[in-house]
Design a protein around this motif. Structure first.
Motif, PDB file in Angstrom:
ATOM      1  N   ARG A  10       0.778  -1.237   0.000  1.00 37.12           N
ATOM      2  CA  ARG A  10       0.000   0.000   0.000  1.00 37.12           C
ATOM      3  C   ARG A  10       0.809   1.287   0.000  1.00 37.12           C
ATOM      4  O   ARG A  10       0.247   2.362  -0.147  1.00 37.12           O
ATOM      5  CB  ARG A  10      -0.948   0.018   1.207  1.00 37.12           C
ATOM      6  CG  ARG A  10      -1.919  -1.130   1.252  1.00 37.12           C
ATOM      7  CD  ARG A  10      -2.731  -1.326  -0.014  1.00 37.12           C
ATOM      8  NE  ARG A  10      -3.359  -0.095  -0.441  1.00 37.12           N
ATOM      9  CZ  ARG A  10      -3.657   0.201  -1.702  1.00 37.12           C
ATOM     10  NH1 ARG A  10      -3.394  -0.647  -2.669  1.00 37.12           N
ATOM     11  NH2 ARG A  10      -4.212   1.341  -2.023  1.00 37.12           N
ATOM     12  N   ALA A  13       0.412   3.627  -3.162  1.00 31.39           N
ATOM     13  CA  ALA A  13      -0.910   4.256  -3.231  1.00 31.39           C
ATOM     14  C   ALA A  13      -1.045   5.352  -2.177  1.00 31.39           C
ATOM     15  O   ALA A  13      -1.607   6.423  -2.453  1.00 31.39           O
ATOM     16  CB  ALA A  13      -2.006   3.204  -3.048  1.00 31.39           C
ATOM     17  N   TYR A  17      -1.677   9.378  -2.880  1.00 32.49           N
ATOM     18  CA  TYR A  17      -2.735  10.098  -2.176  1.00 32.49           C
ATOM     19  C   TYR A  17      -2.158  11.322  -1.462  1.00 32.49           C
ATOM     20  O   TYR A  17      -2.717  12.421  -1.538  1.00 32.49           O
ATOM     21  CB  TYR A  17      -3.425   9.145  -1.196  1.00 32.49           C
ATOM     22  CG  TYR A  17      -4.423   9.798  -0.282  1.00 32.49           C
ATOM     23  CD1 TYR A  17      -5.534  10.455  -0.801  1.00 32.49           C
ATOM     24  CD2 TYR A  17      -4.266   9.757   1.092  1.00 32.49           C
ATOM     25  CE1 TYR A  17      -6.454  11.049   0.041  1.00 32.49           C
ATOM     26  CE2 TYR A  17      -5.189  10.345   1.933  1.00 32.49           C
ATOM     27  CZ  TYR A  17      -6.281  10.994   1.406  1.00 32.49           C
ATOM     28  OH  TYR A  17      -7.192  11.583   2.232  1.00 32.49           O
ATOM     29  N   GLN A  54      -8.372   1.779   5.227  1.00 30.22           N
ATOM     30  CA  GLN A  54      -9.154   2.978   5.480  1.00 30.22           C
ATOM     31  C   GLN A  54      -8.693   3.640   6.782  1.00 30.22           C
ATOM     32  O   GLN A  54      -8.618   4.866   6.872  1.00 30.22           O
ATOM     33  CB  GLN A  54     -10.637   2.643   5.549  1.00 30.22           C
ATOM     34  CG  GLN A  54     -11.516   3.862   5.715  1.00 30.22           C
ATOM     35  CD  GLN A  54     -12.991   3.514   5.714  1.00 30.22           C
ATOM     36  OE1 GLN A  54     -13.381   2.370   5.528  1.00 30.22           O
ATOM     37  NE2 GLN A  54     -13.817   4.505   5.929  1.00 30.22           N
ATOM     38  N   ARG A  57      -5.535   5.441   5.944  1.00 29.14           N
ATOM     39  CA  ARG A  57      -5.850   6.629   5.145  1.00 29.14           C
ATOM     40  C   ARG A  57      -6.390   7.739   6.041  1.00 29.14           C
ATOM     41  O   ARG A  57      -6.073   8.908   5.869  1.00 29.14           O
ATOM     42  CB  ARG A  57      -6.852   6.290   4.041  1.00 29.14           C
ATOM     43  CG  ARG A  57      -7.033   7.451   3.072  1.00 29.14           C
ATOM     44  CD  ARG A  57      -8.061   7.179   1.993  1.00 29.14           C
ATOM     45  NE  ARG A  57      -7.612   6.144   1.097  1.00 29.14           N
ATOM     46  CZ  ARG A  57      -8.362   5.092   0.732  1.00 29.14           C
ATOM     47  NH1 ARG A  57      -9.572   4.942   1.188  1.00 29.14           N
ATOM     48  NH2 ARG A  57      -7.893   4.200  -0.107  1.00 29.14           N
ATOM     49  N   THR A  61      -4.785  11.357   6.542  1.00 32.43           N
ATOM     50  CA  THR A  61      -5.579  12.570   6.344  1.00 32.43           C
ATOM     51  C   THR A  61      -5.555  13.436   7.596  1.00 32.43           C
ATOM     52  O   THR A  61      -5.379  14.658   7.505  1.00 32.43           O
ATOM     53  CB  THR A  61      -7.027  12.208   5.970  1.00 32.43           C
ATOM     54  OG1 THR A  61      -7.008  11.377   4.809  1.00 32.43           O
ATOM     55  CG2 THR A  61      -7.851  13.449   5.687  1.00 32.43           C
ATOM     56  N   LEU A 119     -10.297  12.861  -1.910  1.00 31.24           N
ATOM     57  CA  LEU A 119     -10.942  11.587  -1.595  1.00 31.24           C
ATOM     58  C   LEU A 119     -12.071  11.275  -2.579  1.00 31.24           C
ATOM     59  O   LEU A 119     -12.258  10.127  -2.967  1.00 31.24           O
ATOM     60  CB  LEU A 119     -11.482  11.609  -0.164  1.00 31.24           C
ATOM     61  CG  LEU A 119     -10.402  11.570   0.927  1.00 31.24           C
ATOM     62  CD1 LEU A 119     -11.001  11.937   2.269  1.00 31.24           C
ATOM     63  CD2 LEU A 119      -9.740  10.207   0.979  1.00 31.24           C
ATOM     64  N   TYR A 122     -10.143  11.801  -6.707  1.00 23.64           N
ATOM     65  CA  TYR A 122      -8.911  11.062  -6.996  1.00 23.64           C
ATOM     66  C   TYR A 122      -9.001   9.635  -6.461  1.00 23.64           C
ATOM     67  O   TYR A 122      -8.705   8.682  -7.162  1.00 23.64           O
ATOM     68  CB  TYR A 122      -7.704  11.784  -6.394  1.00 23.64           C
ATOM     69  CG  TYR A 122      -6.394  11.123  -6.744  1.00 23.64           C
ATOM     70  CD1 TYR A 122      -5.863  11.228  -8.027  1.00 23.64           C
ATOM     71  CD2 TYR A 122      -5.699  10.369  -5.814  1.00 23.64           C
ATOM     72  CE1 TYR A 122      -4.674  10.607  -8.362  1.00 23.64           C
ATOM     73  CE2 TYR A 122      -4.513   9.745  -6.142  1.00 23.64           C
ATOM     74  CZ  TYR A 122      -4.003   9.866  -7.422  1.00 23.64           C
ATOM     75  OH  TYR A 122      -2.834   9.244  -7.740  1.00 23.64           O
ATOM     76  N   GLU A 123      -9.432   9.501  -5.216  1.00 22.73           N
ATOM     77  CA  GLU A 123      -9.568   8.176  -4.618  1.00 22.73           C
ATOM     78  C   GLU A 123     -10.903   7.521  -4.987  1.00 22.73           C
ATOM     79  O   GLU A 123     -11.084   6.336  -4.766  1.00 22.73           O
ATOM     80  CB  GLU A 123      -9.438   8.267  -3.090  1.00 22.73           C
ATOM     81  CG  GLU A 123      -8.062   8.671  -2.616  1.00 22.73           C
ATOM     82  CD  GLU A 123      -7.027   7.586  -2.809  1.00 22.73           C
ATOM     83  OE1 GLU A 123      -7.325   6.412  -2.564  1.00 22.73           O
ATOM     84  OE2 GLU A 123      -5.904   7.939  -3.221  1.00 22.73           O
ATOM     85  N   ASP A 124     -11.849   8.304  -5.510  1.00 24.00           N
ATOM     86  CA  ASP A 124     -13.153   7.811  -5.962  1.00 24.00           C
ATOM     87  C   ASP A 124     -13.936   7.125  -4.834  1.00 24.00           C
ATOM     88  O   ASP A 124     -14.548   6.081  -5.035  1.00 24.00           O
ATOM     89  CB  ASP A 124     -12.979   6.867  -7.158  1.00 24.00           C
ATOM     90  CG  ASP A 124     -14.268   6.712  -7.957  1.00 24.00           C
ATOM     91  OD1 ASP A 124     -15.080   7.655  -7.945  1.00 24.00           O
ATOM     92  OD2 ASP A 124     -14.462   5.644  -8.560  1.00 24.00           O
ATOM     93  N   LEU A 125     -13.910   7.735  -3.659  1.00 19.48           N
ATOM     94  CA  LEU A 125     -14.620   7.179  -2.513  1.00 19.48           C
ATOM     95  C   LEU A 125     -16.034   7.742  -2.431  1.00 19.48           C
ATOM     96  O   LEU A 125     -16.272   8.907  -2.772  1.00 19.48           O
ATOM     97  CB  LEU A 125     -13.885   7.502  -1.215  1.00 19.48           C
ATOM     98  CG  LEU A 125     -12.502   6.903  -1.033  1.00 19.48           C
ATOM     99  CD1 LEU A 125     -11.928   7.316   0.322  1.00 19.48           C
ATOM    100  CD2 LEU A 125     -12.544   5.392  -1.143  1.00 19.48           C
TER     101      LEU A 125
END
Length: 161
Positions: A10, A13, A17, A54, A57, A61, A119, A122-125
């Motif tokens: 990870r 990635a 981010y 998550q 992440r 954040t 988020l 770009y991260e498509d959450l």
């Protein structure tokens, strides 16, 4: 999964981010490094989470959002604010100029708004996951994104006139 396996799978990635959050690859590396030290120190808690990625992440954040409040950024950041984009004649570099202009607009957004946009786009959450990462309600996420997009639209219209 061990800490080392998590990092191997990870880290790239998370770094991408972080670059999107900070707009600077060097700051992004510092952000990820600081976060991964905290992840390693709290690895048991991370692995007990329902979604460890998550959870990490969210740690990343939160670290990004807290940087503005901390004094160490002022000590580490040795460069000036990004320079304004220089007008370039229409050629193959036009896309680069447009990209730099968007980076400049994103850099002026408050950190929470920028994080929400990264988020989402770009991260498509989905909203619920963004809310979990930011630690707020889903309605708040929608409000943050709406305000950020309104600011970007105003910048775009102002630049076009």
């Amino acid at each position: 999964m061990t800490y080392e396996e998590f990092v191997d799978s990870r880290l790239t990635a998370l770094l991408r981010y972080a670059v999107m959050l900070t707009g600077d690859s060097h700051l992004a590396q510092d952000l990820v490094q600081e976060t991964m030290v905290r992840v390693q120190l709290n690895w048991r808690r991370v692995t007990r989470a329902d979604a460890p990625e998550q959870y990490v992440r969210r740690m990343l954040t939160n670290q990004y959002l807290d940087w503005q409040r901390g004094s160490w950024v002022r000590r580490v950041l040795l460069r000036a604010e990004p320079e304004e984009a220089v007008a370039v004649h229409a050629d193959h570099a036009e896309a680069t100029v447009d990209r730099d202009q968007v980076w400049s607009w994103l850099a002026r957004l408050p950190r929470r708004q920028r994080a929400a946009l990264v988020l989402r786009y770009y991260e498509d959450l989905p909203d619920a996951e963004i809310a979990a990462v930011l630690g707020c309600a889903v309605g708040t996420v929608r409000s943050i994104i709406s305000r950020a997009l309104a600011t970007l639209r105003a910048e775009f219209v102002g630049a076009g006139t």
